[in-house]
Design an enzyme around this catalytic site. Structure first.
Site, PDB file in Angstrom:
ATOM      1  CB  ALA A   1      -0.931  -0.022   1.212  1.00  0.00           C
TER       2      ALA A   1
ATOM      3  N   GLY B   1      -4.680  11.259  -2.587  1.00  0.00           N
ATOM      4  CA  GLY B   1      -4.128  12.478  -3.179  1.00  0.00           C
ATOM      5  C   GLY B   1      -2.737  12.313  -3.757  1.00  0.00           C
TER       6      GLY B   1
ATOM      7  N   GLY C   1       0.034   9.621  -5.888  1.00  0.00           N
ATOM      8  CA  GLY C   1       0.347   8.360  -6.551  1.00  0.00           C
ATOM      9  C   GLY C   1       1.771   8.363  -7.063  1.00  0.00           C
TER      10      GLY C   1
ATOM     11  CG  PHE D   1      -6.011   3.455  -6.971  1.00  0.00           C
ATOM     12  CD1 PHE D   1      -7.386   3.543  -7.055  1.00  0.00           C
ATOM     13  CD2 PHE D   1      -5.265   4.532  -7.441  1.00  0.00           C
ATOM     14  CE1 PHE D   1      -8.006   4.678  -7.581  1.00  0.00           C
ATOM     15  CE2 PHE D   1      -5.856   5.663  -7.965  1.00  0.00           C
ATOM     16  CZ  PHE D   1      -7.232   5.738  -8.028  1.00  0.00           C
TER      17      PHE D   1
ATOM     18  CB  THR E   1      -3.209  -5.023  -6.351  1.00  0.00           C
ATOM     19  OG1 THR E   1      -3.230  -4.009  -7.343  1.00  0.00           O
ATOM     20  CG2 THR E   1      -3.395  -6.385  -7.001  1.00  0.00           C
TER      21      THR E   1
ATOM     22  CD  GLU F   1       5.159  -2.924  -8.582  1.00  0.00           C
ATOM     23  OE1 GLU F   1       5.836  -2.453  -7.660  1.00  0.00           O
ATOM     24  OE2 GLU F   1       3.946  -2.682  -8.722  1.00  0.00           O
TER      25      GLU F   1
ATOM     26  NE  ARG G   1     -16.632 -13.443 -38.728  1.00  0.00           N
ATOM     27  CZ  ARG G   1     -17.896 -13.599 -38.367  1.00  0.00           C
ATOM     28  NH1 ARG G   1     -18.308 -14.719 -37.807  1.00  0.00           N
ATOM     29  NH2 ARG G   1     -18.762 -12.628 -38.554  1.00  0.00           N
TER      30      ARG G   1
ATOM     31  CG  HIS H   1     -10.784 -11.234 -32.507  1.00  0.00           C
ATOM     32  ND1 HIS H   1      -9.437 -10.992 -32.502  1.00  0.00           N
ATOM     33  CD2 HIS H   1     -10.938 -12.494 -32.031  1.00  0.00           C
ATOM     34  CE1 HIS H   1      -8.795 -12.058 -32.040  1.00  0.00           C
ATOM     35  NE2 HIS H   1      -9.683 -12.984 -31.759  1.00  0.00           N
TER      36      HIS H   1
ATOM     37  CD  GLU I   1       2.336   9.619 -18.798  1.00  0.00           C
ATOM     38  OE1 GLU I   1       2.030   8.900 -17.829  1.00  0.00           O
ATOM     39  OE2 GLU I   1       1.847   9.450 -19.936  1.00  0.00           O
TER      40      GLU I   1
HETATM   41  C1  LIG Z   1      -5.848  -1.363 -11.011  1.00  0.00           C
HETATM   42  C2  LIG Z   1      -4.829  -0.641 -10.198  1.00  0.00           C
HETATM   43  C3  LIG Z   1      -4.087  -1.334  -9.247  1.00  0.00           C
HETATM   44  C4  LIG Z   1      -3.166  -0.660  -8.450  1.00  0.00           C
HETATM   45  N1  LIG Z   1      -2.500  -1.334  -7.475  1.00  0.00           N
HETATM   46  C5  LIG Z   1      -1.742  -0.645  -6.585  1.00  0.00           C
HETATM   47  C6  LIG Z   1      -1.169  -1.305  -5.442  1.00  0.00           C
HETATM   48  O1  LIG Z   1      -1.306  -2.517  -5.257  1.00  0.00           O
HETATM   49  N2  LIG Z   1      -0.473  -0.536  -4.545  1.00  0.00           N
HETATM   50  C7  LIG Z   1      -0.300   0.804  -4.713  1.00  0.00           C
HETATM   51  O2  LIG Z   1       0.336   1.419  -3.868  1.00  0.00           O
HETATM   52  N3  LIG Z   1      -0.816   1.454  -5.786  1.00  0.00           N
HETATM   53  C8  LIG Z   1      -1.539   0.762  -6.715  1.00  0.00           C
HETATM   54  N4  LIG Z   1      -2.089   1.410  -7.799  1.00  0.00           N
HETATM   55  C9  LIG Z   1      -1.870   2.833  -7.937  1.00  0.00           C
HETATM   56  C10 LIG Z   1      -0.943   3.205  -9.088  1.00  0.00           C
HETATM   57  O3  LIG Z   1       0.376   2.834  -8.805  1.00  0.00           O
HETATM   58  C11 LIG Z   1      -1.111   4.732  -9.311  1.00  0.00           C
HETATM   59  O4  LIG Z   1      -2.411   4.920  -9.845  1.00  0.00           O
HETATM   60  C12 LIG Z   1      -0.053   5.291 -10.239  1.00  0.00           C
HETATM   61  O5  LIG Z   1       1.206   5.278  -9.613  1.00  0.00           O
HETATM   62  C13 LIG Z   1      -0.380   6.718 -10.673  1.00  0.00           C
HETATM   63  O6  LIG Z   1      -0.676   7.533  -9.567  1.00  0.00           O
HETATM   64  P1  LIG Z   1      -2.004   8.428  -9.559  1.00  0.00           P
HETATM   65  O7  LIG Z   1      -3.148   7.549  -9.928  1.00  0.00           O
HETATM   66  O8  LIG Z   1      -2.079   9.141  -8.279  1.00  0.00           O
HETATM   67  O9  LIG Z   1      -1.796   9.450 -10.730  1.00  0.00           O
HETATM   68  P2  LIG Z   1      -1.067  10.869 -10.617  1.00  0.00           P
HETATM   69  O10 LIG Z   1       0.232  10.734  -9.932  1.00  0.00           O
HETATM   70  O11 LIG Z   1      -2.044  11.861 -10.099  1.00  0.00           O
HETATM   71  O12 LIG Z   1      -0.794  11.164 -12.150  1.00  0.00           O
HETATM   72  C14 LIG Z   1      -1.763  11.710 -13.051  1.00  0.00           C
HETATM   73  C15 LIG Z   1      -1.098  11.892 -14.415  1.00  0.00           C
HETATM   74  O13 LIG Z   1      -0.009  12.787 -14.295  1.00  0.00           O
HETATM   75  C16 LIG Z   1       1.164  12.172 -14.780  1.00  0.00           C
HETATM   76  N5  LIG Z   1       2.325  12.614 -14.025  1.00  0.00           N
HETATM   77  C17 LIG Z   1       2.534  12.555 -12.692  1.00  0.00           C
HETATM   78  N6  LIG Z   1       3.740  13.009 -12.388  1.00  0.00           N
HETATM   79  C18 LIG Z   1       4.348  13.371 -13.548  1.00  0.00           C
HETATM   80  C19 LIG Z   1       5.602  13.880 -13.902  1.00  0.00           C
HETATM   81  N7  LIG Z   1       6.556  14.130 -12.991  1.00  0.00           N
HETATM   82  N8  LIG Z   1       5.862  14.143 -15.207  1.00  0.00           N
HETATM   83  C20 LIG Z   1       4.931  13.901 -16.155  1.00  0.00           C
HETATM   84  N9  LIG Z   1       3.719  13.383 -15.886  1.00  0.00           N
HETATM   85  C21 LIG Z   1       3.421  13.117 -14.604  1.00  0.00           C
HETATM   86  C22 LIG Z   1       0.936  10.680 -14.596  1.00  0.00           C
HETATM   87  O14 LIG Z   1       1.764   9.905 -15.427  1.00  0.00           O
HETATM   88  C23 LIG Z   1      -0.523  10.583 -14.959  1.00  0.00           C
HETATM   89  O15 LIG Z   1      -0.650  10.523 -16.351  1.00  0.00           O
HETATM   90  C24 LIG Z   1      -2.970   0.739  -8.636  1.00  0.00           C
HETATM   91  C25 LIG Z   1      -3.694   1.424  -9.612  1.00  0.00           C
HETATM   92  C26 LIG Z   1      -4.606   0.761 -10.386  1.00  0.00           C
HETATM   93  C27 LIG Z   1      -5.403   1.533 -11.398  1.00  0.00           C
END
Ligand SMILES: Cc1cc2nc3c(=O)[nH]c(=O)nc-3n(C[C@H](O)[C@H](O)[C@H](O)COP(=O)(O)OP(=O)(O)OC[C@H]3O[C@@H](n4cnc5c(N)ncnc54)[C@H](O)[C@@H]3O)c2cc1C
Length: 380
Positions: free
Chosen positions: A127, A132, A134, A159, A161, A245, A271, A341, A370
């Site tokens: 986790a 807020g 990621g 999020f 897994t 990973e 097909r 398909h 990114e």
């Molecule tokens: C199905 C699923 C399973 C997941 N499993 C896990 C899990 O087991 N454990 C866990 O901890 N997390 C998990 N995640 C979270 C995942 O790792 C994050 O969603 C991911 O790291 C992106 O973070 P965010 O969603 O906060 O996007 P944000 O960080 O808010 O990014 C939004 C956009 O901005 C871009 N961006 C951000 N920073 C920059 C930068 N410096 N330069 C250019 N572009 C940038 C990103 O690439 C993205 O396009 C999971 C997500 C999903 C959808």
């Protein structure tokens, strides 16, 4: 099908593949649709996989694992990708979460948890992400305050897994909130610890069988022995472990493309349209030829990275490249294969459609495309 010889895996790995394939065909494929409808897999399959030695192959025998190399993990990842068995979160458990306990856990923690992770009694989760935060992991807001022989954890994660099924979660927290990346620690929290709650099972556009959850920590007290490694070194451990990973994503992408290409060749041969097989249109053969070339190119790169990883030499930059290109090539190729398909590609009962939608997240999680570009660009 023609390709390049694979030299990275041994005969032993390939023998293991037969065992994994049998397990996947008998214990996973028949139940996969049901798990997708339920949004979660049964715990039974974890136990069965544990009994057959298919969980945590990297964990030494003294802790109930197979003491095997990462090639065995690769075989499991490939066999799951072959049938798009995305519901089972074995890889996150075995190759992403458990290694933290193995490498950074204290003796007592390892003895307590590793055998239960290897047997499938406990399901692991990692986790990091918060509602807020990621990509910018150094900014995590969850905290752990030292109180005598305990840490007191507060915050929330999302999020995650294996979140619903998880029995043991590694949580990234700030132990020094003013110190940015130098204030992050990793702490193991067991399900059932007072104050630790699981939120709803999140509804996703794909990976329907995989439980992805919010987790809440409200004054959760855990013994200091649950700290992984040293206090405030968590960010460094994450940087070290994320390479594996990211390789996992590349391995899965290469195997998925190969399997879906085979299925598409068979489908288009069968097909008929305009009184000929769809395969015989020049457009189809050219698209398939492109897919094949991409697939062989990716396989060569993935296997090179796998070979380096087996020697402990996969750099963070190469891991970022294999994750970036694996995820992106998979996205492009599966889209073309789905197109061939026709309408059946859009039907859930055809694996290609599900593989296509499930693949979308590969460009987002484990570090987005990114962020992978950022990591690579820094080395130019
Ligand atoms: C199905 C699923 C399973 C997941 N499993 C896990 C899990 O087991 N454990 C866990 O901890 N997390 C998990 N995640 C979270 C995942 O790792 C994050 O969603 C991911 O790291 C992106 O973070 P965010 O969603 O906060 O996007 P944000 O960080 O808010 O990014 C939004 C956009 O901005 C871009 N961006 C951000 N920073 C920059 C930068 N410096 N330069 C250019 N572009 C940038 C990103 O690439 C993205 O396009 C999971 C997500 C999903 C959808």
């Amino acid at each position: 099908m023609v390709g390049i010889p694979r030299t990275v895996l041994t005969e032993e790995h390939e023998m293991f593949r037969d065992q994994v394939r049998r397990f996947v065909e008998t214990e996973i494929v028949p139940h996969h649709d049901e798990w997708e409808r339920q949004g979660i897999v049964s715990r039974d399959v974890w136990r069965k996989a544990g009994e057959q030695g298919l969980l945590c192959p990297l964990i030494p025998m003294e802790y109930g694992g197979a003491g095997a190399d990462f090639g065995f993990s690769a075989v499991i990842i490939e066999e799951l990708a072959r049938v798009n068995a995305t519901a089972v979160g074995f890889t996150l458990h075995s190759d992403v979460m458990a290694p933290y306990i193995l490498r950074y856990g204290k003796a007592e923690l390892k003895a307590n948890y590793l055998p239960r992770l290897a047997s499938g009694e406990l399901i692991g989760a990692l986790a990091l992400t918060e509602p807020g935060i990621g990509s910018d992991l150094k900014a995590v807001r969850a905290t752990a305050r030292r109180d005598g022989d305990h840490y007191v954890i507060n915050g929330s994660k999302t999020f995650i897994t294996n979140g619903q099924n998880s029995g043991l979660v590694i949580v990234a927290v700030k132990t020094d909130p003013e110190a940015g990346r130098k204030g992050i620690s990793l702490i193991a929290v067991e399900d059932g610890t007072p104050g630790f709650k699981k939120g709803r099972n999140l509804e996703k556009i794909g990976l329907h069988g995989q439980d992805t959850a919010e987790l809440f920590f409200d004054d959760v007290r855990v013994p200091v022995g649950n700290l992984l490694g040293e206090e405030n070194k968590g960010f460094y451990y994450l940087l070290t472990e994320l390479a594996q990973e990211r390789l996992v994503v590349g391995i899965r992408a290469a195997a998925s493309i190969e399997a879906m290409l085979e299925r598409t060749i068979a489908y288009t041969r069968d097909r008929k349209a305009f009184e000929q097989s769809v395969f015989d249109f020049q457009n189809t053969r050219f698209k398939l030829a492109d897919a094949k070339a991409q697939s062989v190119m990716l396989r060569a790169f993935v296997d090179t990275c796998l070979a380096l990883h087996l020697k402990g030499e996969l750099t963070p930059e190469l891991a970022a490249m294999v994750k970036l290109k694996g995820a992106e090539v998979q996205g492009v190729v599966l889209d073309e294969l789905l197109q061939l398909h026709g309408g059946y590609g859009y039907m859930s009962e055809y694996v290609i459609g599900r593989a296509w939608v499930d693949a979308r997240v590969m460009r987002i999680y484990a570090g987005s495309s990114e962020i992978m570009r950022e990591i690579i660009a820094r080395t130019l």
